[in-house]
Design a protein around this motif. Structure first.
Motif, PDB file in Angstrom:
ATOM      1  N   GLY A  30      -4.864  10.869  -2.792  1.00 50.58           N
ATOM      2  CA  GLY A  30      -5.175   9.759  -1.897  1.00 50.58           C
ATOM      3  C   GLY A  30      -6.084   8.748  -2.576  1.00 50.58           C
ATOM      4  O   GLY A  30      -6.518   8.933  -3.707  1.00 50.58           O
ATOM      5  N   GLY A  31      -6.339   7.650  -1.877  1.00 51.63           N
ATOM      6  CA  GLY A  31      -7.221   6.638  -2.427  1.00 51.63           C
ATOM      7  C   GLY A  31      -7.010   5.287  -1.793  1.00 51.63           C
ATOM      8  O   GLY A  31      -6.345   5.164  -0.760  1.00 51.63           O
ATOM      9  N   LEU A  32      -7.575   4.291  -2.436  1.00 55.09           N
ATOM     10  CA  LEU A  32      -7.503   2.903  -1.966  1.00 55.09           C
ATOM     11  C   LEU A  32      -6.496   2.138  -2.805  1.00 55.09           C
ATOM     12  O   LEU A  32      -6.533   2.207  -4.036  1.00 55.09           O
ATOM     13  CB  LEU A  32      -8.878   2.259  -2.059  1.00 55.09           C
ATOM     14  N   VAL A  33      -5.618   1.407  -2.144  1.00 57.92           N
ATOM     15  CA  VAL A  33      -4.610   0.627  -2.848  1.00 57.92           C
ATOM     16  C   VAL A  33      -4.364  -0.662  -2.080  1.00 57.92           C
ATOM     17  O   VAL A  33      -4.537  -0.704  -0.860  1.00 57.92           O
ATOM     18  CB  VAL A  33      -3.302   1.439  -2.999  1.00 57.92           C
ATOM     19  N   GLN A  34      -3.974  -1.702  -2.795  1.00 55.67           N
ATOM     20  CA  GLN A  34      -3.654  -2.957  -2.128  1.00 55.67           C
ATOM     21  C   GLN A  34      -2.262  -2.901  -1.521  1.00 55.67           C
ATOM     22  O   GLN A  34      -1.399  -2.138  -1.989  1.00 55.67           O
ATOM     23  CB  GLN A  34      -3.738  -4.119  -3.124  1.00 55.67           C
ATOM     24  N   ALA A  35      -2.061  -3.722  -0.516  1.00 55.51           N
ATOM     25  CA  ALA A  35      -0.743  -3.798   0.095  1.00 55.51           C
ATOM     26  C   ALA A  35       0.305  -4.136  -0.972  1.00 55.51           C
ATOM     27  O   ALA A  35       0.062  -4.972  -1.849  1.00 55.51           O
ATOM     28  CB  ALA A  35      -0.733  -4.860   1.186  1.00 55.51           C
ATOM     29  N   GLY A  36       1.435  -3.443  -0.887  1.00 55.19           N
ATOM     30  CA  GLY A  36       2.487  -3.602  -1.876  1.00 55.19           C
ATOM     31  C   GLY A  36       2.391  -2.614  -3.020  1.00 55.19           C
ATOM     32  O   GLY A  36       3.329  -2.499  -3.825  1.00 55.19           O
ATOM     33  N   GLY A  37       1.293  -1.923  -3.102  1.00 54.02           N
ATOM     34  CA  GLY A  37       1.076  -0.964  -4.172  1.00 54.02           C
ATOM     35  C   GLY A  37       1.711   0.391  -3.890  1.00 54.02           C
ATOM     36  O   GLY A  37       2.420   0.569  -2.889  1.00 54.02           O
TER      37      GLY A  37
END
Length: 121
Positions: free
Chosen positions: A9-16
């Motif tokens: 899991g983690g943080l990702v930008q939209a589209g990633g």
């Protein structure tokens, strides 16, 4: 003792994209279904995708065409490749498995501890 351990899991930008992994360990005779569920804040836990031991898959409509679930050859690890992520995919993702332990051969449903996926807009 059989358990599920998740990662990815983690943080990702939209589209990633992100890839989640879940491995089952312990005294296992067989695992039928493995899958992923998610729970967003204030919402009920919902199915994301699942896969049977013979490779049949099932996806939630919201992720069809974007997420792909798979299992390794040992069939004790399940993955979900998540592409074209959207902010509405933000949730805690839980691994689930229907297991028959080799200790008592009694059907057991297991859940992982959950891994947070955050998609920023």
């Amino acid at each position: 003792q059989v358990q599920l351990v998740e990662s990815g899991g983690g943080l990702v930008q939209a589209g990633g994209s992100l890839r989640l992994s879940c491995s089952a360990s312990g005294s296992i005779f067989s695992i039928n279904i493995m899958g992923w569920y998610r729970q967003a804040p204030g919402k009920q836990r919902e199915l994301v995708a699942r896969i049977t031991s013979d490779g049949r898959t099932d996806y939630a409509d919201a992720v069809k065409g974007r997420f792909t679930i798979s299992r390794d050859n040992s069939k004790t690890t399940v993955y979900v490749e998540m592409n074209s992520l959207k902010p509405e995919d933000t949730a805690v993702y839980y691994c689930h498995a229907a297991v028959i332990p080799s200790t008592n051969y009694r059907y057991l449903e297991l859940w992982g501890q959950g891994t947070l996926v955050t998609v920023s807009s």
